[in-house]
Design a protein around this motif. Structure first.
Motif, mmCIF file in Angstrom:
data_model
loop_
_atom_site.group_PDB
_atom_site.id
_atom_site.type_symbol
_atom_site.label_atom_id
_atom_site.label_comp_id
_atom_site.label_asym_id
_atom_site.label_seq_id
_atom_site.Cartn_x
_atom_site.Cartn_y
_atom_site.Cartn_z
ATOM 1 N N VAL A 93 -6.928 0.988 -5.040
ATOM 2 C CA VAL A 93 -7.041 0.012 -3.840
ATOM 3 C C VAL A 93 -6.247 -1.240 -4.516
ATOM 4 O O VAL A 93 -6.135 -1.535 -5.626
ATOM 5 C CB VAL A 93 -8.423 -0.333 -3.652
ATOM 6 N N GLY A 94 -5.304 -1.811 -3.503
ATOM 7 C CA GLY A 94 -4.497 -2.752 -4.087
ATOM 8 C C GLY A 94 -3.012 -2.423 -4.177
ATOM 9 O O GLY A 94 -2.078 -3.386 -4.044
ATOM 10 N N ASN A 95 -3.026 -1.045 -4.374
ATOM 11 C CA ASN A 95 -1.466 -0.671 -4.624
ATOM 12 C C ASN A 95 -0.830 -0.795 -3.275
ATOM 13 O O ASN A 95 -1.618 -0.462 -2.047
ATOM 14 C CB ASN A 95 -1.423 0.642 -5.185
ATOM 15 N N VAL A 96 0.705 -0.789 -3.313
ATOM 16 C CA VAL A 96 1.455 -0.576 -2.114
ATOM 17 C C VAL A 96 2.489 0.359 -2.480
ATOM 18 O O VAL A 96 3.243 -0.007 -2.802
ATOM 19 C CB VAL A 96 1.919 -1.849 -1.800
ATOM 20 N N VAL A 97 2.275 1.469 -1.715
ATOM 21 C CA VAL A 97 3.279 2.762 -1.883
ATOM 22 C C VAL A 97 4.258 2.453 -0.504
ATOM 23 O O VAL A 97 3.609 2.774 0.689
ATOM 24 C CB VAL A 97 2.386 3.967 -1.873
ATOM 25 N N GLU A 98 5.345 2.781 -1.054
ATOM 26 C CA GLU A 98 6.338 2.819 0.011
ATOM 27 C C GLU A 98 6.973 4.385 0.044
ATOM 28 O O GLU A 98 7.685 4.670 -0.839
ATOM 29 C CB GLU A 98 7.579 1.756 -0.283
ATOM 30 N N LEU A 99 6.907 5.001 1.169
ATOM 31 C CA LEU A 99 7.654 6.290 1.134
ATOM 32 C C LEU A 99 9.176 6.062 1.837
ATOM 33 O O LEU A 99 9.074 5.722 3.248
ATOM 34 C CB LEU A 99 6.803 7.254 2.101
ATOM 35 N N VAL A 100 10.126 6.125 1.171
ATOM 36 C CA VAL A 100 11.481 5.994 1.685
ATOM 37 C C VAL A 100 12.248 7.248 2.203
ATOM 38 O O VAL A 100 12.060 8.073 1.082
ATOM 39 C CB VAL A 100 12.391 5.174 0.627
ATOM 40 N N SER A 117 8.956 -11.248 7.432
ATOM 41 C CA SER A 117 8.323 -10.582 6.315
ATOM 42 C C SER A 117 7.336 -11.604 5.578
ATOM 43 O O SER A 117 6.441 -10.553 5.117
ATOM 44 C CB SER A 117 9.711 -10.136 5.313
ATOM 45 N N GLU A 118 7.514 -12.370 5.177
ATOM 46 C CA GLU A 118 6.638 -13.233 4.433
ATOM 47 C C GLU A 118 5.270 -13.529 5.169
ATOM 48 O O GLU A 118 4.368 -13.319 4.543
ATOM 49 C CB GLU A 118 7.106 -14.927 4.217
ATOM 50 N N ALA A 119 5.359 -13.675 6.349
ATOM 51 C CA ALA A 119 4.291 -13.502 7.104
ATOM 52 C C ALA A 119 3.479 -12.277 7.022
ATOM 53 O O ALA A 119 2.185 -12.116 6.907
ATOM 54 C CB ALA A 119 4.350 -13.977 8.513
ATOM 55 N N VAL A 120 4.072 -11.006 7.117
ATOM 56 C CA VAL A 120 3.604 -9.888 7.052
ATOM 57 C C VAL A 120 2.842 -9.605 5.664
ATOM 58 O O VAL A 120 1.755 -9.155 5.627
ATOM 59 C CB VAL A 120 4.410 -8.680 7.326
ATOM 60 N N VAL A 121 3.438 -10.133 4.789
ATOM 61 C CA VAL A 121 3.025 -9.782 3.181
ATOM 62 C C VAL A 121 1.825 -10.903 3.078
ATOM 63 O O VAL A 121 0.786 -10.314 2.411
ATOM 64 C CB VAL A 121 4.247 -10.199 2.295
ATOM 65 N N GLN A 122 2.041 -11.953 3.688
ATOM 66 C CA GLN A 122 0.832 -13.079 3.224
ATOM 67 C C GLN A 122 -0.648 -12.191 3.991
ATOM 68 O O GLN A 122 -1.575 -12.428 3.544
ATOM 69 C CB GLN A 122 1.131 -14.354 3.929
ATOM 70 N N TRP A 142 9.162 -8.406 0.628
ATOM 71 C CA TRP A 142 8.793 -7.030 0.785
ATOM 72 C C TRP A 142 8.844 -6.157 -0.230
ATOM 73 O O TRP A 142 8.062 -5.460 -0.895
ATOM 74 C CB TRP A 142 8.972 -6.344 2.099
ATOM 75 N N GLN A 143 10.255 -6.130 -0.967
ATOM 76 C CA GLN A 143 10.397 -5.238 -2.060
ATOM 77 C C GLN A 143 9.593 -5.617 -3.195
ATOM 78 O O GLN A 143 9.204 -4.712 -3.817
ATOM 79 C CB GLN A 143 12.072 -5.406 -2.391
ATOM 80 N N SER A 144 9.601 -6.976 -3.479
ATOM 81 C CA SER A 144 8.415 -7.234 -4.727
ATOM 82 C C SER A 144 7.167 -6.912 -4.230
ATOM 83 O O SER A 144 6.418 -7.118 -5.277
ATOM 84 C CB SER A 144 8.829 -9.020 -4.933
ATOM 85 N N VAL A 196 5.865 -4.232 -3.156
ATOM 86 C CA VAL A 196 5.660 -2.883 -3.385
ATOM 87 C C VAL A 196 5.406 -2.424 -4.531
ATOM 88 O O VAL A 196 6.210 -3.164 -5.757
ATOM 89 C CB VAL A 196 6.956 -2.080 -2.507
ATOM 90 N N THR A 197 4.402 -1.851 -4.844
ATOM 91 C CA THR A 197 4.111 -1.492 -6.344
ATOM 92 C C THR A 197 4.360 -0.012 -6.742
ATOM 93 O O THR A 197 4.815 0.331 -7.878
ATOM 94 C CB THR A 197 2.518 -1.488 -6.644
ATOM 95 N N HIS A 198 4.704 0.827 -5.791
ATOM 96 C CA HIS A 198 5.289 2.476 -6.086
ATOM 97 C C HIS A 198 6.046 2.558 -4.806
ATOM 98 O O HIS A 198 5.935 2.171 -3.654
ATOM 99 C CB HIS A 198 4.004 3.096 -6.016
ATOM 100 N N ARG A 199 7.059 3.495 -5.379
ATOM 101 C CA ARG A 199 8.082 3.781 -4.287
ATOM 102 C C ARG A 199 8.425 5.007 -4.503
ATOM 103 O O ARG A 199 8.712 5.438 -5.619
ATOM 104 C CB ARG A 199 9.437 2.739 -4.514
ATOM 105 N N ILE A 200 8.345 5.937 -3.418
ATOM 106 C CA ILE A 200 8.927 7.245 -3.320
ATOM 107 C C ILE A 200 9.932 7.574 -2.549
ATOM 108 O O ILE A 200 10.094 7.135 -1.366
ATOM 109 C CB ILE A 200 7.567 8.085 -3.076
ATOM 110 N N LEU A 201 10.860 8.328 -2.993
ATOM 111 C CA LEU A 201 12.086 8.643 -2.154
ATOM 112 C C LEU A 201 12.185 10.108 -1.706
ATOM 113 O O LEU A 201 11.787 11.037 -2.451
ATOM 114 C CB LEU A 201 13.462 8.616 -3.191
ATOM 115 N N VAL A 202 11.987 10.335 -0.489
ATOM 116 C CA VAL A 202 11.987 11.732 0.133
ATOM 117 C C VAL A 202 13.196 12.039 0.755
ATOM 118 O O VAL A 202 13.737 11.191 1.745
ATOM 119 C CB VAL A 202 10.727 11.881 1.181
#
Length: 346
Positions: free
Chosen positions: A39-46, A220-225, A292-294, A296-302
């Motif tokens: 919990v707390g991790n942010v995973v991005e599926l790219v 983007s700043e508002a979304v992250v906050q 937003w890039q900063s 993200v804690t995990h990034r996956i390329l598909v």
């Protein structure tokens, strides 16, 4: 401060255990099984469209909403609701229903993996299965579907409004279901990127002078906050998909040349694991703001490939390739998408 006051804890033993169990890593099904997620991790599926990103989301959602055990049958689910925010408005609820039915019937032994169409499988089951078992499956199906919380947004303002109101809804859903939402999914986080970017240069009308101009970095700043505020009160794992731009950042080649380059990379499935990370990164061009890039804690390329995989029933399925970029792993996973969901083949 006396010794006794120093020894007195700030939380009870039950609160400590609840917090420790809450922070245990998620055990998601492949292809999201390589790295423990908390919990707390942010995973991005790219990945490009289509590359089975939403299919991976659906499979992870089903693993979360299914119970661990139901009437003596082990389903291995996380037993928690899921919040799904759809930003490209293309979510297929029938696909969720289809995959959930497959998972339930596979766990109860009512359906064997034959790779056929779901309708044919259900007809065969109805001929061989007793009516009480069918009613039981339907009851569990409805129970799980009610745990899938869906929200659709058509622009950045609706997305921000949803995030601001999500705190109260999550408390309400916790009271309704008895469990808190453990998984927040955002499908196509960059859906409004280009619209917001274009809106930056649009002049405000006379009656809108008091309103701040919409600009990309501010959104983007508002979304992250807002997401950070939610995570402080509602610990969740966040998985977001993002359609990416393919091609070298400095290349002026056409789309056809880029596609041929991809075909060359994935021409031989036996060499897929040997594709270097630099070649895959050459096809991934980042466009989201740095805030937003900063985050993200995990990034996956598909990525899809031109190769196919033949199943036991002689059906060919398109092969997809998955690579962990953050943290960086030295190998690739290959998977296919079938009626029952996403399956790793190597």
């Amino acid at each position: 401060m006396g010794p006794q006051s120093w020894i007195v804890g700030d939380e009870s033993a039950k609160e400590v255990l609840d917090r420790v169990f809450m922070e245990r890593p998620f055990l998601l099904l492949p292809p999201l099984h390589r790295v423990p997620l908390r919990v707390g991790n942010v995973v991005e599926l790219v990945g490009p469209s289509p590359s089975a990103k939403t299919q991976i989301l659906i499979q992870a959602a089903i693993s979360c909403i299914l119970p661990k055990e139901w009437n003596g049958v082990q389903y291995g689910g996380l037993d928690h609701p899921v919040m799904f925010i759809d930003l490209d408005c293309r979510f297929d609820i029938l696909r969720l229903s289809e995959m959930l039915k497959h998972r339930i019937m596979e766990a109860t032994g009512s359906m064997k993996k034959r790779g056929g169409e779901l309708k044919n499988a259900e007809k065969s089951i109805s001929d061989r299965t007793r009516k009480p078992d069918i009613a039981f499956d339907e009851k569990l199906f409805i129970f799980c579907i009610n745990r899938f919380l869906y929200v659709r947004c058509s622009n950045s303002f609706e997305f921000l409004a949803t995030l601001k109101l999500l705190h109260h809804r999550l408390w309400k859903e916790k009271e309704t279901h008895g469990n808190s939402v453990h998984l927040l999914m955002i499908d196509s986080i960059g859906a409004f990127h280009w619209v917001d970017r274009a809106s930056t240069f649009l002049p405000l009308r006379d009656n809108d002078r008091c309103r701040k101009s919409l600009f990309l970095q501010g959104v983007s700043e508002a979304v992250v906050q807002e997401i950070k505020k939610l995570l402080r009160v509602h610990p969740m794992l966040i998985i977001a998909t993002k359609s990416t731009i393919l091609g070298d950042r400095y290349s002026s080649t056409s789309s056809e040349v880029k596609w041929n380059f991809m075909k060359h990379n994935f021409q031989d499935t036996s060499d897929t694991r040997n594709v270097t990370r630099n070649k895959l990164q050459l096809l991934h061009r980042e466009y989201m703001p740095s805030v937003w890039q900063s985050f993200v804690t995990h990034r996956i390329l598909v990525q899809p490939s031109d190769d196919h995989f033949a199943t036991s029933n002689h059906q060919n399925h398109s092969l997809h390739v998955l690579e962990w970029l953050l943290p960086s792993l030295s190998f690739l996973d290959k998977f296919i998408v079938t009626d029952s969901g996403v399956s790793v083949v190597s």
